[in-house]
Structures are given as C-alpha cells and as structure tokens.
Design a protein around this motif. Structure first.
Motif, PDB file in Angstrom:
ATOM      1  N   ALA A  86      37.950  27.373  51.679  1.00  0.00           N
ATOM      2  CA  ALA A  86      39.195  27.403  50.907  1.00  0.00           C
ATOM      3  C   ALA A  86      39.019  26.646  49.599  1.00  0.00           C
ATOM      4  O   ALA A  86      38.417  25.572  49.560  1.00  0.00           O
ATOM      5  CB  ALA A  86      40.330  26.783  51.720  1.00  0.00           C
ATOM      6  N   GLY A  87      39.523  27.226  48.547  1.00  0.00           N
ATOM      7  CA  GLY A  87      39.409  26.584  47.241  1.00  0.00           C
ATOM      8  C   GLY A  87      38.264  27.113  46.400  1.00  0.00           C
ATOM      9  O   GLY A  87      38.243  26.918  45.186  1.00  0.00           O
ATOM     10  N   GLU A  88      37.284  27.811  47.023  1.00  0.00           N
ATOM     11  CA  GLU A  88      36.173  28.405  46.268  1.00  0.00           C
ATOM     12  C   GLU A  88      36.530  29.844  45.906  1.00  0.00           C
ATOM     13  O   GLU A  88      36.935  30.622  46.769  1.00  0.00           O
ATOM     14  CB  GLU A  88      34.879  28.371  47.084  1.00  0.00           C
ATOM     15  CG  GLU A  88      34.301  26.980  47.276  1.00  0.00           C
ATOM     16  CD  GLU A  88      32.899  27.019  47.852  1.00  0.00           C
ATOM     17  OE1 GLU A  88      32.242  28.070  47.748  1.00  0.00           O
ATOM     18  OE2 GLU A  88      32.464  25.997  48.415  1.00  0.00           O
ATOM     19  N   ASN A  89      36.363  30.173  44.646  1.00  0.00           N
ATOM     20  CA  ASN A  89      36.700  31.513  44.174  1.00  0.00           C
ATOM     21  C   ASN A  89      35.428  32.214  43.683  1.00  0.00           C
ATOM     22  O   ASN A  89      34.889  31.889  42.628  1.00  0.00           O
ATOM     23  CB  ASN A  89      37.725  31.437  43.045  1.00  0.00           C
ATOM     24  CG  ASN A  89      38.233  32.820  42.645  1.00  0.00           C
ATOM     25  OD1 ASN A  89      37.681  33.837  43.040  1.00  0.00           O
ATOM     26  ND2 ASN A  89      39.295  32.848  41.860  1.00  0.00           N
ATOM     27  N   HIS A  90      34.955  33.170  44.488  1.00  0.00           N
ATOM     28  CA  HIS A  90      33.761  33.939  44.128  1.00  0.00           C
ATOM     29  C   HIS A  90      34.071  35.435  44.091  1.00  0.00           C
ATOM     30  O   HIS A  90      33.180  36.257  44.298  1.00  0.00           O
ATOM     31  CB  HIS A  90      32.635  33.661  45.137  1.00  0.00           C
ATOM     32  CG  HIS A  90      32.188  32.236  45.178  1.00  0.00           C
ATOM     33  ND1 HIS A  90      31.385  31.683  44.199  1.00  0.00           N
ATOM     34  CD2 HIS A  90      32.447  31.241  46.068  1.00  0.00           C
ATOM     35  CE1 HIS A  90      31.146  30.423  44.497  1.00  0.00           C
ATOM     36  NE2 HIS A  90      31.779  30.120  45.615  1.00  0.00           N
ATOM     37  N   ARG A  91      35.324  35.770  43.818  1.00  0.00           N
ATOM     38  CA  ARG A  91      35.717  37.180  43.833  1.00  0.00           C
ATOM     39  C   ARG A  91      34.943  38.002  42.806  1.00  0.00           C
ATOM     40  O   ARG A  91      34.504  39.127  43.095  1.00  0.00           O
ATOM     41  CB  ARG A  91      37.224  37.300  43.573  1.00  0.00           C
ATOM     42  CG  ARG A  91      38.087  36.771  44.719  1.00  0.00           C
ATOM     43  CD  ARG A  91      39.575  36.808  44.368  1.00  0.00           C
ATOM     44  NE  ARG A  91      40.408  36.309  45.469  1.00  0.00           N
ATOM     45  CZ  ARG A  91      40.628  35.024  45.706  1.00  0.00           C
ATOM     46  NH1 ARG A  91      40.082  34.102  44.913  1.00  0.00           N
ATOM     47  NH2 ARG A  91      41.391  34.654  46.724  1.00  0.00           N
ATOM     48  N   LEU A  92      34.803  37.469  41.619  1.00  0.00           N
ATOM     49  CA  LEU A  92      34.101  38.211  40.571  1.00  0.00           C
ATOM     50  C   LEU A  92      32.636  38.435  40.948  1.00  0.00           C
ATOM     51  O   LEU A  92      32.085  39.521  40.724  1.00  0.00           O
ATOM     52  CB  LEU A  92      34.194  37.456  39.245  1.00  0.00           C
ATOM     53  CG  LEU A  92      33.612  38.172  38.017  1.00  0.00           C
ATOM     54  CD1 LEU A  92      34.327  39.506  37.805  1.00  0.00           C
ATOM     55  CD2 LEU A  92      33.733  37.297  36.780  1.00  0.00           C
ATOM     56  N   GLU A  93      32.000  37.411  41.536  1.00  0.00           N
ATOM     57  CA  GLU A  93      30.608  37.565  41.972  1.00  0.00           C
ATOM     58  C   GLU A  93      30.493  38.628  43.058  1.00  0.00           C
ATOM     59  O   GLU A  93      29.535  39.417  43.079  1.00  0.00           O
ATOM     60  CB  GLU A  93      30.049  36.238  42.483  1.00  0.00           C
ATOM     61  CG  GLU A  93      29.823  35.198  41.408  1.00  0.00           C
ATOM     62  CD  GLU A  93      30.976  34.204  41.340  1.00  0.00           C
ATOM     63  OE1 GLU A  93      32.144  34.639  41.509  1.00  0.00           O
ATOM     64  OE2 GLU A  93      30.715  33.012  41.130  1.00  0.00           O
ATOM     65  N   ILE A  94      31.468  38.669  43.985  1.00  0.00           N
ATOM     66  CA  ILE A  94      31.421  39.659  45.063  1.00  0.00           C
ATOM     67  C   ILE A  94      31.620  41.068  44.508  1.00  0.00           C
ATOM     68  O   ILE A  94      31.001  42.029  44.978  1.00  0.00           O
ATOM     69  CB  ILE A  94      32.476  39.331  46.141  1.00  0.00           C
ATOM     70  CG1 ILE A  94      32.119  37.997  46.823  1.00  0.00           C
ATOM     71  CG2 ILE A  94      32.555  40.437  47.186  1.00  0.00           C
ATOM     72  CD1 ILE A  94      33.152  37.503  47.801  1.00  0.00           C
ATOM     73  N   VAL A  95      32.480  41.193  43.504  1.00  0.00           N
ATOM     74  CA  VAL A  95      32.647  42.488  42.837  1.00  0.00           C
ATOM     75  C   VAL A  95      31.309  42.951  42.270  1.00  0.00           C
ATOM     76  O   VAL A  95      30.905  44.115  42.438  1.00  0.00           O
ATOM     77  CB  VAL A  95      33.699  42.396  41.719  1.00  0.00           C
ATOM     78  CG1 VAL A  95      33.647  43.639  40.820  1.00  0.00           C
ATOM     79  CG2 VAL A  95      35.094  42.241  42.321  1.00  0.00           C
TER      80      VAL A  95
END
Length: 492
Positions: free
Chosen positions: A124-133
């Motif tokens: 929680a608190g880590e944002n890797h959405r762009l990397e996963i995209v």
C-alpha cells in the motif's frame, strides 16, 4: 546385450545432460555476470522490485498463454515423424496465429488491469501503475517466444535452441546493464521489455528460416483447429497460474523489497546449477519418457536412471555451494546480500530433493494426465506458501530456507506415493542406495556450515565433498564407457 543397452542409455542421459548443461552453464555465467552488475547498480531493493515486476508478468502470461507451446512440441514431433511438409506448414500457421492472439490478450489484460495488479502485488502506498502499463509490452513477447521455441524443439533443432539461449543471455546482458547505469531502478521495466522482445526476435530469426511467418488471424478454420490445444492445455495453464500466484503470495508476505531481493538471491543461488540438469530433463528426458509411457517396466527404468544421473551430478555441487556460500555471494553479488547466506545453505536440500522428484513428476505429463498434474501442483503450491510464510515469520530468512527444503521433501513424498499408486512407479534399490549416502554427506555439510566454527566447518565439510565427488565418479564410471575411457587415460 542388456548391459550394453544400459550403458548406451546411461551414456545418452549423461550426453544430453552435458550438452544442455554446458549451454546452461554458459548461459548461467552470463546471467551471473549480469546479476553481479545488477546487484551493484540496484541493490537489494532494486532486485526485489525487479522480481515483483517479473512475477506480475508471469501471472498475466500464465492466465493468457493458453498452454499452446507445451502441447505444440508434442504435436510438431508427431507431424515431424509421420506427417507431410504441408501438414507441418499448416500446423505452424495455426500455432503462430494463436500465439499472436495470446500475445494480444496478455497485452490487454496487463494494460486494463494495471491498477488492480498494482494494488494486489505491491505494498500500500506504492504506485507502479504506469510501469505495469508499460510492462504489458513485455507480456506480449512471451507467448511469441514460447511458440517459436516449441517449433524448434519439435523439429529436433536442439543445437539451434542451445545457440538461441546463449544469444538471448548475451543480449540481456548488453541491454540491461547500460539501462541500469543510466536510469537505475527506473530502467527495470524498460529492460524487461527490450530483453523480452530481443529474445522473441532471436527465436523468430532462426524459425522463419525453416517456415515462413504466415498468419491467418481471422480464419475460422485456423481458430477452430487451435481449440483442441487450448482444451488439453487448460490444466497446465491453471497449474502455471497456481505457481505464479503462489510466488506472488510469498512476495506479498515478505512485503519489503529489500527482503524480497535477499530471498531472490538466496533462492536463485540454489536453483542455478540445478537449472542445467533440469533443462536437460525437459529437453531430452520428457520425449524419451513419453515414448515408453505405456510400458511400466521401461517407464520405471527410465525414471530411476534419470534420478541416478541427476543425484550424482547435483550432490557434489550443492556441497560446494554450502561450503563456500558467503564467498560465493560476495563474488557473484555483493556483500550487502550476505544475510541470504544462511537461507541458501538451509535450502540446499530443496534442490537435492527436486533432483529426485522432477523425473518422477514428468510421468503425468508423459501420460497426458493433465488434471492429476494440476492437482499435484496445486497441493504443493499451497503447502509451499504455508511453510515458507511460517518459516519466515518464526526464523527469518533462515526459516525460509528450511521451509524450501521441507516443501521439496513434502513434494517428493506426495508425488512418489501418488504416482506409485496411479502409475506403479517404484524406486529401485540401486537408486535408493545412491540417494542416501549423498544425502548424509550433504546433511553433515549443512550442519557444519551452520553451527561449526570456521576451522571445524572445513574439517568436516571438505572430506564430505571429497567423498561425494568420489562416490559420484565411481558410480558414473561404472555405468558409462566414456568415463571408463577417461579413467584409463588418467591411469585410475
């Protein structure tokens, strides 16, 4: 005559273990060099983050690859033996078409579920959405590479497969290190994408020289002909999903990227050498086992014979790894990864037991009992997660290493008993007599490395290593004429 056939068979097993093991050795050398540089550039947290991204891609690929590549090898082998060139050309078009649809599906799933994958697999608190995209591009390369590799294996182009593995390892080294130097942790996903597609393109370079790349993406006939492969492969897809999700659950439990990095190093050190032997099992042993799967006597002989070779080859190297583990970690990685040493030492039995289990486990694959295979994998994955989480919670990374060995022992007992009941597998006394002495020598070494002072550690472990090597050498030389000739030339 029987002895001559046995000698030839042992020589065949060792030959292919050596051929593919040698290739794997070169591949592993390149990988170790890459890991050394990666460890220096990214550190423990970077290694852990890299492992998380790889796990996400494995989960998505497991859900969307349809298991095409696995059964494609068998089907291509059958056409190669009995079919015509037109049959082969048509079937290659079918699996290539399905591989493209699989790649597109994997790309879309990773793209549109990026937010959910981020929330599920990252703290929680880590944002890797762009990397996963962006990772979706890497996922798209995996089924294409797998199908082209299946084509080459089915056509018995094993030397080409070996060459491709080396070229892929070299391209990975040349692509990842500069990116990590320039971008650090931000270059992880980009390096995965470039390495994935470089491997796929290398496979395509060799495979399209045999059969031109033709697709029929909207042909109802091609789509329909691919359905049997999908239907048969469903249990194997689900088994792959279970394995990938089990690894994901472990990473979620470990939580911290630094701990995941240490765990990955400790785990990787133990599977490195075994990977050579198991690669030979996959490439050569599986087709041989499939050819005798209806004959119980020959089936048991083939399995026991493969266990003999795997155990005799792996035991001495596991002792070497345990004995020199701290030095190995500093040489191959970095002193920051020394906390993983005790885990790796405790996990040596994981690979030792796998050397026994793996040849037995291929029986269900050879007999195409896909649902039994799925059940065995799911039971093991569940026990693996429970043991590892318990071991880590109570004893840290050392407990994780113990849990790995216990999970492998459970797997051996489970598969040995169930396959004995279903397939009448029996371990012969000769094989058992090879396993026990090597297991005792390995146990003494592990005990000395964990609890003895440096002096007594070497006083106990070095004789164990010498005895293990001598035992393996004597047993192999008694069975294989090639080794006998070497002994004669050396005057032994």
């Amino acid at each position: 005559m029987e002895k001559r056939e046995q000698d030839d068979s042992y020589r065949h097993v060792l030959k292919y273990t050596g051929v593919f093991g040698g290739v794997q050795g070169l591949k592993i050398f390149v990988a170790l060099l890459r890991n050394k540089l990666t460890a220096k550039l990214l550190g423990e947290a970077g290694m852990g983050l890299n492992k998380r991204f790889i796990n996400v891609s494995e989960v998505v690929n497991a859900w969307t690859n349809f298991g095409i590549s696995f059964y494609a090898v068998r089907q291509i082998s059958e056409i190669y033996e009995e079919g015509t060139d037109d049959d082969m050309r048509h079937f290659v078009g079918v699996i290539r078409t399905w591989s493209v649809w699989s790649a597109l599906l994997g790309f879309l799933v990773c793209l549109f579920l990026a937010s959910w994958l981020n929330d599920y697999y990252f703290p929680a608190g880590e944002n890797h959405r762009l990397e996963i995209v962006f990772l979706s591009l890497f996922v798209a390369s995996l089924p294409i590479e797998a199908v082209e590799c299946a084509l080459l294996k089915g056509l018995r182009r094993l030397r080409t497969v070996a060459l491709i593995e080396v070229l892929s390892a070299l391209s990975t080294l040349l692509l990842t290190v500069p990116l990590y130097c320039l971008l650090g942790i931000r270059g992880i996903v980009l390096s995965l994408v470039l390495c994935g597609w470089s491997a796929a393109l290398i496979h395509l370079y060799f495979s399209v020289r045999i059969y031109r790349y033709r697709l029929q993406l909207f042909s109802h006939r091609v789509i329909r002909e691919g359905w049997p492969l999908i239907r048969i492969g469903i249990p194997y897809v689900l088994a792959g999903v279970a394995g990938a999700m089990a690894a994901g659950e472990v990473f979620k439990h470990l939580a911290d990227d630094r701990i995941i990095g240490l765990y990955s190093v400790g785990y990787g050190l133990m599977v490195t050498y075994a990977g050579m032997i198991f690669k030979a099992v996959e490439t050569d042993f599986f087709p041989r086992l499939s050819s005798v799967n209806h004959d119980v006597v020959r089936l048991n002989h083939a399995i026991n014979q493969q266990i003999d070779v795997c155990v005799l080859l792996i035991a001495p190297v596991m002792i070497v790894f345990a004995l020199f583990m701290p030095w190995v970690i500093q040489m191959l990685y970095d002193s920051r990864f020394l906390p993983a040493a005790s885990m790796s030492i405790c996990a040596v039995f994981y690979m030792f037991f796998k050397a026994v289990t793996t040849p037995i486990a291929y029986t269900s694959l050879a007999k195409a009992d896909s649902w039994l295979y799925l059940i065995m994998e799911c039971v093991y994955d569940a026990v693996f997660v429970l043991l590892l989480c318990y071991g880590y919670d109570h004893f840290g990374l050392t407990g994780a290493g113990i849990a790995l060995s216990c999970a492998a022992l459970f797997d051996l007992m489970l598969i040995g008993s169930v396959y004995g009941m279903f397939y009448k597998f029996r371990m012969r006394w000769k094989t058992f007599s090879l396993i026990v002495p090597q297991a005792i020598l390995l146990a003494v070494t592990v005990f000395a490395c964990l609890y003895a002072s440096p002096l007594y550690r070497y006083l106990l472990s070095v004789p164990c290593l010498c005895l293990s090597c001598a035992f393996s050498w004597s047993r192999l030389s008694a069975e294989i004429p090639v080794v006998q000739k070497i002994r004669q030339k050396l005057g032994l």
